[in-house]
Write an enzyme that holds these catalytic residues in place. Structure first.
Site, short mmCIF file in Angstrom:
data_model
loop_
_atom_site.label_atom_id
_atom_site.label_comp_id
_atom_site.label_asym_id
_atom_site.label_seq_id
_atom_site.Cartn_x
_atom_site.Cartn_y
_atom_site.Cartn_z
N ASP A 81 0.85 -1.18 0.00
CA ASP A 81 0.00 0.00 0.00
C ASP A 81 0.90 1.25 0.00
OD1 ASP A 81 -2.97 0.95 0.44
OD2 ASP A 81 -1.85 1.98 2.01
N TYR A 216 -1.74 11.30 2.58
CA TYR A 216 -2.53 11.56 1.37
C TYR A 216 -2.55 13.04 1.00
CZ TYR A 216 -4.50 6.84 1.82
OH TYR A 216 -4.66 5.48 1.88
N HIS A 274 -7.07 -6.69 -0.76
CA HIS A 274 -6.04 -5.67 -0.53
C HIS A 274 -5.07 -6.04 0.57
CE1 HIS A 274 -4.21 -1.73 -0.49
NE2 HIS A 274 -4.42 -1.64 0.80
#
Length: 307
Positions: A81, A216, A274
């Site tokens: 990730d 982010y 994921h």
């Protein structure tokens, strides 16, 4: 844990060093010194509030400083990730410190100086959640409201019951939240034990989600930094492991990586979502250990300098 060539494990969002709990002993038993980090903003790491502290440039520099303090001149990096983005950026921008590099789910996205990254995010519906994360405090409030529910929503396997609602990463801004529309009571996935759930709750209850979400909020600064760097091919051995049921980091995104990485090995786990390390630990460990042994047998023995 273990002794031998160093392998550093870098987790993603919203995780912990503990996300590698099934890999750490397996890699140590295979003859490697395993270093599993709490990435910046998580767990026992520092968690400064400033957004710019979580730029990829700063996080890579922090890793270099950490390696210096640990007396590790070169390391094999394995990321998942956001950790996958970090290890590719380390390989591009600090190649002298990277012996080999592996990423789970996260491909190497080549930087395009002609493409505004925020506009790009707007063109890919499944990335809409990243736009929702941009406004400080908003996603934090949603995720910190009920930590047990948050982690039960996040950590779901690809084989979980079809009747359990899952996150839709598209249309998040329009809905007004990532969890909007999901029931209050969420059953715990088979990939998340009660012990693991409680561990994640304790890791996030003090510092919350501000640091993790700040990763982010550096989209533009990360893009500018990478645009300013030379875009040479990555010549060290590399491994890309794709997961067939990841709803966001699609295997198709990894197409063409061989153009940038001539020495690329591929692994693929079709029935996997994921959370690769948790959902398919034995399959992943087989892929990782095979690649690590092959890589290190061809590269001689690393010499750790005396401090």
């Amino acid at each position: 844990m273990g002794a031998g060539p160093p392998v550093m494990l870098c987790h993603g969002f919203p995780e912990s060093w503990y996300s590698w709990r099934y890999q750490i002993p397996a890699l140590a038993d295979a003859g490697f010194r395993v270093v599993s980090l709490d990435m910046k903003g998580y767990g026992q790491s520092t968690a400064p509030p400033d957004i710019e502290e979580y730029s990829q440039e700063q996080i890579c520099q922090d890793l270099v400083t950490f390696m210096d303090k640990m007396g590790i001149p070169q390391v094999t990096l394995v990321g998942h990730d956001w950790g996958g983005s970090v290890v590719w950026n380390m390989a591009q921008c600090h190649p002298e410190r990277v012996r080999a590099v592996a990423s789970l789910n996260t491909p190497l996205f080549p930087v395009d100086p002609s493409k505004d990254p925020m506009n790009f995010l707007k063109t890919v519906p499944i990335f809409n959640y990243q736009l929702y994360f941009q406004n400080p405090g908003v996603a934090e409030t949603e995720m910190e409201k009920d930590l047990a529910r948050t982690f039960k929503i996040f950590f779901r396997g690809s084989g979980d019951e079809d009747n359990v609602p899952t996150i839709n990463t598209s249309g998040v801004c329009a809905r007004g939240g990532l969890f909007v529309g999901l029931p209050d009571e969420i059953p715990r996935s088979s990939i998340l034990s009660e012990t693991a759930l409680q561990f994640y709750i304790t890791q996030f209850k003090d510092k919350g989600f501000r640091g993790p979400l700040n990763w982010y909020r550096n989209v533009v600064s990360n893009w500018k930094w990478l645009c300013s760097r030379p875009r040479a091919k990555l010549l060290m051995p590399a491994l890309m492991v794709t997961a067939g049921k990841d709803p966001v980091l699609l295997p198709v995104f990894s197409r063409g990586m061989e153009n940038m990485i001539p020495n690329l090995t591929r692994g693929h786990i079709e029935e996997c979502g994921h959370w690769t390390q948790m959902e398919r630990p034995s399959e992943l460990n087989t892929i990782l250990i095979s690649w690590l042994k092959d890589t290190h047998s061809n590269m001689g023995v690393a010499v750790t300098p005396k401090l």
